[in-house]
Design an enzyme around this catalytic site. Structure first.
Site, PDB file in Angstrom:
ATOM      1  N   HIS A 482      50.835 125.745 -31.817  1.00 21.66           N
ATOM      2  CA  HIS A 482      50.212 125.260 -30.582  1.00 21.66           C
ATOM      3  C   HIS A 482      48.917 124.507 -30.895  1.00 21.66           C
ATOM      4  O   HIS A 482      48.720 123.368 -30.471  1.00 21.66           O
ATOM      5  CB  HIS A 482      49.935 126.456 -29.657  1.00 21.66           C
ATOM      6  CG  HIS A 482      49.259 126.107 -28.374  1.00 21.66           C
ATOM      7  ND1 HIS A 482      49.931 126.052 -27.174  1.00 21.66           N
ATOM      8  CD2 HIS A 482      47.976 125.781 -28.087  1.00 21.66           C
ATOM      9  CE1 HIS A 482      49.082 125.710 -26.209  1.00 21.66           C
ATOM     10  NE2 HIS A 482      47.881 125.551 -26.742  1.00 21.66           N
ATOM     11  N   GLU A 483      48.039 125.177 -31.653  1.00 18.39           N
ATOM     12  CA  GLU A 483      46.745 124.558 -31.925  1.00 18.39           C
ATOM     13  C   GLU A 483      46.893 123.333 -32.813  1.00 18.39           C
ATOM     14  O   GLU A 483      46.143 122.362 -32.667  1.00 18.39           O
ATOM     15  CB  GLU A 483      45.777 125.576 -32.543  1.00 18.39           C
ATOM     16  CG  GLU A 483      45.452 126.763 -31.629  1.00 18.39           C
ATOM     17  CD  GLU A 483      44.963 126.379 -30.238  1.00 18.39           C
ATOM     18  OE1 GLU A 483      44.392 125.283 -30.067  1.00 18.39           O
ATOM     19  OE2 GLU A 483      45.183 127.169 -29.290  1.00 18.39           O
ATOM     20  N   HIS A 486      47.592 120.470 -30.550  1.00 19.88           N
ATOM     21  CA  HIS A 486      46.345 119.870 -30.052  1.00 19.88           C
ATOM     22  C   HIS A 486      45.680 119.059 -31.159  1.00 19.88           C
ATOM     23  O   HIS A 486      45.165 117.965 -30.928  1.00 19.88           O
ATOM     24  CB  HIS A 486      45.353 120.966 -29.639  1.00 19.88           C
ATOM     25  CG  HIS A 486      45.632 121.631 -28.322  1.00 19.88           C
ATOM     26  ND1 HIS A 486      45.821 120.923 -27.156  1.00 19.88           N
ATOM     27  CD2 HIS A 486      45.718 122.947 -27.989  1.00 19.88           C
ATOM     28  CE1 HIS A 486      46.012 121.793 -26.153  1.00 19.88           C
ATOM     29  NE2 HIS A 486      45.969 123.023 -26.640  1.00 19.88           N
ATOM     30  N   HIS A 489      47.163 115.776 -31.531  1.00 16.97           N
ATOM     31  CA  HIS A 489      46.761 114.936 -30.392  1.00 16.97           C
ATOM     32  C   HIS A 489      45.410 114.289 -30.708  1.00 16.97           C
ATOM     33  O   HIS A 489      45.139 113.155 -30.310  1.00 16.97           O
ATOM     34  CB  HIS A 489      46.668 115.824 -29.140  1.00 16.97           C
ATOM     35  CG  HIS A 489      46.647 115.088 -27.839  1.00 16.97           C
ATOM     36  ND1 HIS A 489      46.336 115.712 -26.656  1.00 16.97           N
ATOM     37  CD2 HIS A 489      46.884 113.795 -27.524  1.00 16.97           C
ATOM     38  CE1 HIS A 489      46.393 114.825 -25.668  1.00 16.97           C
ATOM     39  NE2 HIS A 489      46.719 113.659 -26.172  1.00 16.97           N
TER      40      HIS A 489
END
Ligand SMILES: [Zn+2]
Length: 690
Positions: A482-483, A486, A489
């Site tokens: 998940h991290e 990010h 991104h």
């Protein structure tokens, strides 16, 4: 307010403050070893002064407003302030101490005051408004036009168009809110640090598998009590304890301490802070022209209105409740089968859920952990970035880091082009606030040549005993993906203007890149290759892969209920039109009773320690679910091609989502990737709620 550029904000040459000097090390990364808490005060003072001067300069220019002399100039201003603040707030979250906390209490209201002074500067706003009125005649390209529109909107939303009395009041409120927010966060950390439970001997360790015992031994070492075992209130310590401890009395004790963070009376109690913050937020909303703070916040999101959010929650909540009730019945049956005759309590749920999972799917969490070493999961996450986006991660032990636990990687394209720098900070420690997050030490933009980002991922995994690898639960591994989602991104960001770069997107869109990335972890293609046993190096057997797949929607009723309950608390709290007489306890109980919250489940975050809604997610905790509608739908785009690494789909994903920042409207960006708007069915299927 933004990052940027070549403008010499200070004449720092003469100083020996490393925050004010140019950084000359590898990748011009922060020289952490020489940065001391005492440097921040003077650096902030100088940086604020420089930014004030730049803003005054732009606002009072004689020349007619142009995109370059106003909007671009604004983007380029505040370089030094951003540089200092990025280092400071990253450290105060991930490796805090008394000195940094004292500075934060001092600087947070000053920064809020400064930001208000910029956003409420009348002359500056008049220049922006003038450009905004003429925006179609300025010959701007689409990204520049987007920046002008976003800048105008952010000033209006800050209150720049209001009369001077209202502007003054908003500035006062912002300053007070910053002080309150800092106190709230520090109180939660203080409550977490103030509590631990020592486990003495085998009786107290009953039920705990070796990995949880090892982590508890490590926690005891950190508390200065080597040779013993300790449970702390970090999620990665207390959750496995609740899941495995056969000692019902100790589970109850730990659980009660956990859910009472921020609500213990005395100096660290957050309830009064919440009451004051809600009053101030609702006053701001009214001044700017909205009935409630929720209406104000949501006006600048994909959802647009509280009613739209409720529509989504109304689809999910009843289905989640139904699932949770039948899960509870199964757990109660399991407890009875073991000769217990109590009703499942909140501190029993995780324990019996673990037993139920083992019985139903033969799935043993501890066995799964033995295949998920931190390094294997990192390799898997990096490899996925390679296959989707052509990235390579190379360890760079020569790059300075802020704590010995932190590791640095240079990220490059397969062709060797530099993409950015990535720090991974994965182990829990008392100086770190709880939770997991991505942040950055440097933003991406192209206003001074191509400036590439420095991104960090922070988690609080319990470190393995010395000489043994750190083992992750499947949930930890998912969080790591998940991290990094990010992180990508941020790293892949490829836009011109800092305000539109990286994760500066609408908050109900920002969880799309992260949650989407989680999907690759659960795929056999990835697990077979990277989930290798910590001792034998053998790949995760087919049996466990099948068990994981079968158990995918297990306990999803519980998880959806605990999350959605917090979402509803957030939404209701920020939908209060009148906050006078707000009693946090009574309010929370009343909302939970109204929505039919099962007694055996507690909201994932109760209001007194709900840090998301004190920080940037006020009236925005629903964003995870909103983004999940998109991530479930987006991953299906890969599945439909029959290849989860499909090149064409991955390229579109990179262009329109991961690299695109806030270059275009969020829904337009999604449609550009997917060819149509998102559909909710994928989410319900993913959670087994259909
Ligand atoms: Zn996230």
């Amino acid at each position: 307010m933004t990052t940027a550029t070549k403008k010499k904000a200070t004449s720092a040459g003469a100083t020996n403050n490393p925050l004010l000097a140019p950084w000359r090390g590898p990748f011009k990364a922060p020289p952490f070893a020489s940065i001391k808490p005492a440097h921040f005060g003077p650096a902030f003072t100088q940086a604020l002064k420089a930014h004030k001067r730049e803003i005054a300069d732009i606002a009072t220019r004689e020349a007619k407003p142009s995109f370059a002399n106003t909007i671009v100039a604004l983007e380029k201003s505040g370089t030094l302030l951003t540089k200092v603040a990025d280092v400071f707030f990253n450290l105060s979250s991930a490796d805090s101490n008394d000195a940094l906390q004292a500075i934060e209490r001092d600087i947070a209201p000053k920064l809020a005051q400064h930001q208000s002074a910029v956003l409420l500067n009348r002359r500056l706003f008049q220049r922006i408004a003038d450009l905004y009125e003429r925006r179609d005649a300025l010959g701007l390209d689409s990204e520049a036009l987007r920046l002008l529109e976003r800048t105008y909107k952010s000033f209006v939303r800050a209150g720049a168009a209001l009369d001077s009395k209202s502007r003054k009041r908003i500035a006062e409120i912002n300053t007070e809110l910053a002080t309150l927010g800092t106190a709230f966060t520090q109180n939660v950390l203080a409550d977490e640090q103030a509590w631990h439970m020592m486990l003495d001997g085998d009786r107290d360790l009953d039920g705990l598998p070796p990995s949880v015992r090892d982590a508890a031994a490590q926690a005891a070492v950190q508390l200065g009590k080597p040779g013993s075992h300790a449970i702390t209130l970090g999620r990665s310590s207390v959750e496995p304890f609740l899941q495995y401890s056969a000692r019902r009395d100790l589970r109850e004790e730990a659980w009660k301490a956990w859910i009472k963070r921020g609500e213990n009376g005395g100096k660290t109690d957050n309830r009064k802070i919440v009451v004051r913050m809600m009053a101030l937020r609702s006053e701001v909303a009214r001044l700017i022209g909205y009935d409630t703070y929720a209406a104000y916040v949501l006006d600048d999101t994909m959802a647009k209105t509280p009613a739209e959010v409720r529509k989504l929650l109304d689809k999910v909540w009843p289905a989640a409740l139904r699932s949770a009730r039948s899960e509870r019945d199964a757990l109660e049956k399991r407890a009875r089968a073991e000769g217990e005759n109590f009703k499942i309590a909140a501190w029993d749920w995780r324990y019996y859920a673990e037993k139920e999972r083992k019985a139903r799917y033969a799935l043993d969490e501890a066995e799964v952990r033995s295949y998920l070493t931190l390094d294997n999961v990192l390799d898997a996450a990096f490899d996925t970035a390679g296959r989707l986006f052509g990235l390579v991660f190379e360890a760079r032990p020569d790059v300075p880091v802020y704590h010995p636990d932190v590791r640095a990687w240079e990220v490059r394209t397969k062709a060797g082009e530099h993409v950015g720098l990535f720090y991974g900070d994965y182990y829990g420690r008392p100086s770190k606030r709880s939770g997991a997050w991505m942040s950055s030490y440097r933003g991406q933009h192209k206003l001074a040549g191509s400036v590439r980002p420095i991104v960090v991922n922070v988690m609080s995994v319990a470190q393995g005993a010395p000489g043994t690898p750190t083992l992750l639960s499947f949930d930890d591994a998912r969080t790591l993906f998940h991290e990094l989602g990010h992180g990508l991104h941020g790293l892949l960001s490829d836009v011109t203007y800092p305000s539109l770069a990286m994760t500066n997107v609408m908050h109900d869109f920002v969880e799309l890149p992260s949650q989407l990335y989680e999907h690759w972890l659960s795929r056999p293609e990835v697990l077979k290759k990277f989930a290798l046993h910590e001792k034998t190096g053998k790949p995760m057997p087919e049996r466990i892969l099948k068990q994981l797949e079968a158990a995918r929607t297990f306990n999803q009723g519980f998880q959806t209920v605990e999350y959605t309950a917090s979402t509803l608390l957030d939404l209701e709290l920020h939908s209060l039109e009148d906050t006078s007489g707000l009693d946090v306890d009574a309010f929370e109980s009343e909302v939970l009773a109204r929505i039919g919250m099962p007694a055996e489940i507690t909201p994932r975050h109760r209001i007194p320690h709900f840090q998301h809604i004190i920080g940037g997610y006020a009236a925005g905790y629903y964003s995870y679910l909103w983004s999940e509608v998109m991530d479930a739908d987006a991953f299906a785009a890969f599945e439909e091609t029959g290849n989860i690494f499909d090149r064409k789909t991955a390229n579109k994903l990179k262009t329109f989502i991961y690299a695109a920042g806030n270059r275009q409207d969020a829904l337009d960006a999604y449609v550009a990737f997917r060819g149509r708007p998102p559909e909710i069915e994928g989410l319900l299927r993913k959670r087994g709620l259909t």
